[in-house]
Design a protein around this motif. Structure first.
Motif, PDB file in Angstrom:
ATOM      1  N   LYS A  11      41.922  41.278  40.902  1.00 11.70           N
ATOM      2  CA  LYS A  11      41.979  39.901  41.369  1.00 11.70           C
ATOM      3  C   LYS A  11      43.372  39.544  41.861  1.00 11.70           C
ATOM      4  CE  LYS A  11      38.243  37.961  38.547  1.00 11.70           C
ATOM      5  NZ  LYS A  11      37.889  36.991  37.490  1.00 11.70           N
ATOM      6  N   SER A  12      44.379  40.053  41.167  1.00 10.18           N
ATOM      7  CA  SER A  12      45.748  39.768  41.578  1.00 10.18           C
ATOM      8  C   SER A  12      46.054  40.358  42.946  1.00 10.18           C
ATOM      9  CB  SER A  12      46.723  40.327  40.544  1.00 10.18           C
ATOM     10  OG  SER A  12      48.051  40.105  40.927  1.00 10.18           O
ATOM     11  N   THR A  15      44.244  38.301  45.528  1.00  6.31           N
ATOM     12  CA  THR A  15      44.893  36.996  45.708  1.00  6.31           C
ATOM     13  C   THR A  15      46.139  37.109  46.570  1.00  6.31           C
ATOM     14  OG1 THR A  15      44.098  36.253  43.549  1.00  6.31           O
ATOM     15  CG2 THR A  15      45.950  35.053  44.502  1.00  6.31           C
ATOM     16  N   TYR A  16      46.989  38.089  46.257  1.00 10.83           N
ATOM     17  CA  TYR A  16      48.210  38.260  47.042  1.00 10.83           C
ATOM     18  C   TYR A  16      47.888  38.694  48.471  1.00 10.83           C
ATOM     19  CZ  TYR A  16      51.259  37.643  43.021  1.00 10.83           C
ATOM     20  OH  TYR A  16      51.933  37.113  41.965  1.00 10.83           O
ATOM     21  N   ARG A  19      46.773  35.575  50.337  1.00 10.47           N
ATOM     22  CA  ARG A  19      47.940  34.734  50.626  1.00 10.47           C
ATOM     23  C   ARG A  19      48.740  35.271  51.800  1.00 10.47           C
ATOM     24  NH1 ARG A  19      50.447  33.586  44.555  1.00 10.47           N
ATOM     25  NH2 ARG A  19      48.722  32.260  43.804  1.00 10.47           N
TER      26      ARG A  19
END
Length: 283
Positions: A11-12, A15-16, A19
């Motif tokens: 997920k990280s 997410t990055y 972004r």
């Protein structure tokens, strides 16, 4: 536990990654082009010419530029005033009352957002031109000229910015309901007193929000005013038309200066909107 950690890492990464792509998209589409306008606004026209803020102010002091911005502000002011008055009325009509054709009216309110501004300008020409327009000849007989004059520019600007006030007010009216208004009515308040003391204070931030957005939209309108305006220097040339005319005539420095002013006005509008929002909307 290991599976949970892997899911979190996944997920990280996602997410990055999202972004990065969003920021890159906004940079390529918005930030980079606008930064070029800002850079060229203050750049010297020629290697030996003066640049900077002084040259920028000098370009804006040109009489034709002053006329263009004065006309733009005039059209935007009247368009916003018209849209505010009728926007509040239409919003109350759509939320507080049921009547035949309500859905049609709601669709018509959104029409300016889906129709090209050029089509809007053409429709106004067909309706109000003095030669073959439906109302043009009748208005001309009493000395009123729409197409090619300031009233036509105001109508075109008001049309394209119409939904911005209405669509900000309607959700707030639906949220507050009618309980307070009905209570005021039961205590003897008439419709105007209920509106002034209860409804208007409840929707004031939505009205202010819509007004600022409508103003920003009106200042930057091009397509509709291009059709209804002569677009000549000192004759119906708004700021957006000035940018097109000067850029096409190789007076790019003036075009950049005028474009920078419009960009600055849009940024200021967004800043104002941020500060006038209700505290719960900002959080």
């Amino acid at each position: 536990m290991a599976e949970t950690k892997e899911i979190r890492q996944h997920k990280s990464v996602v997410t990055y990654g999202l972004r990065f792509f969003v920021i890159a998209y906004l940079f390529v589409l918005v930030v980079w082009p606008l930064s070029e306008v800002v850079k060229r606004t203050f750049a010297p026209v020629e290697p030996d010419a003066a640049g900077g803020f002084g040259a920028f102010l000098e370009r804006l002091q040109d009489p034709s530029v002053t006329y263009a911005f004065g006309l733009t502000v005039t059209c935007a002011f009247w368009a916003v005033l018209i849209n505010t008055v009728f926007g509040v009325g239409i919003s109350l009509l759509l939320v507080r009352y049921d009547f035949p054709g309500k859905r049609v009216l709601s669709v018509l309110v959104d029409l300016p957002m889906s129709v090209s501004p050029v089509v809007v300008g053409l429709a106004l020409v067909l309706a109000y031109s003095t030669g073959s327009g439906w109302f043009g000849s009748a208005l001309e007989s009493v000395g009123i000229f729409v197409i090619g004059s300031t009233p036509g520019l105001i109508m075109a600007t008001a049309f394209v910015s119409l939904p911005l006030v209405i669509r900000e007010i309607i959700p707030v009216l639906e949220e507050i309901g009618t309980d307070a208004e009905m209570a005021a009515s039961s205590l003897g308040a008439n419709a105007w007193q209920s509106f002034r003391r209860i409804t208007l204070p409840s929707i004031k931030w939505a009205v202010a929000y819509g007004v600022v957005l409508s103003l920003a939209r009106s200042l930057g309108e091009f397509g509709a005013v291009k059709i209804v305006s002569p677009g000549a220097e000192f004759r119906g040339e708004t700021a957006t038309l000035l940018i097109q005319n000067r850029y096409g005539n190789y007076d790019e420095s003036t075009a950049y200066a005028a474009a920078f002013v419009l960009v600055l006005a849009a940024v200021l509008a967004l800043v104002v909107v941020t500060f006038i929002r209700r505290p719960e909307e900002r959080s």
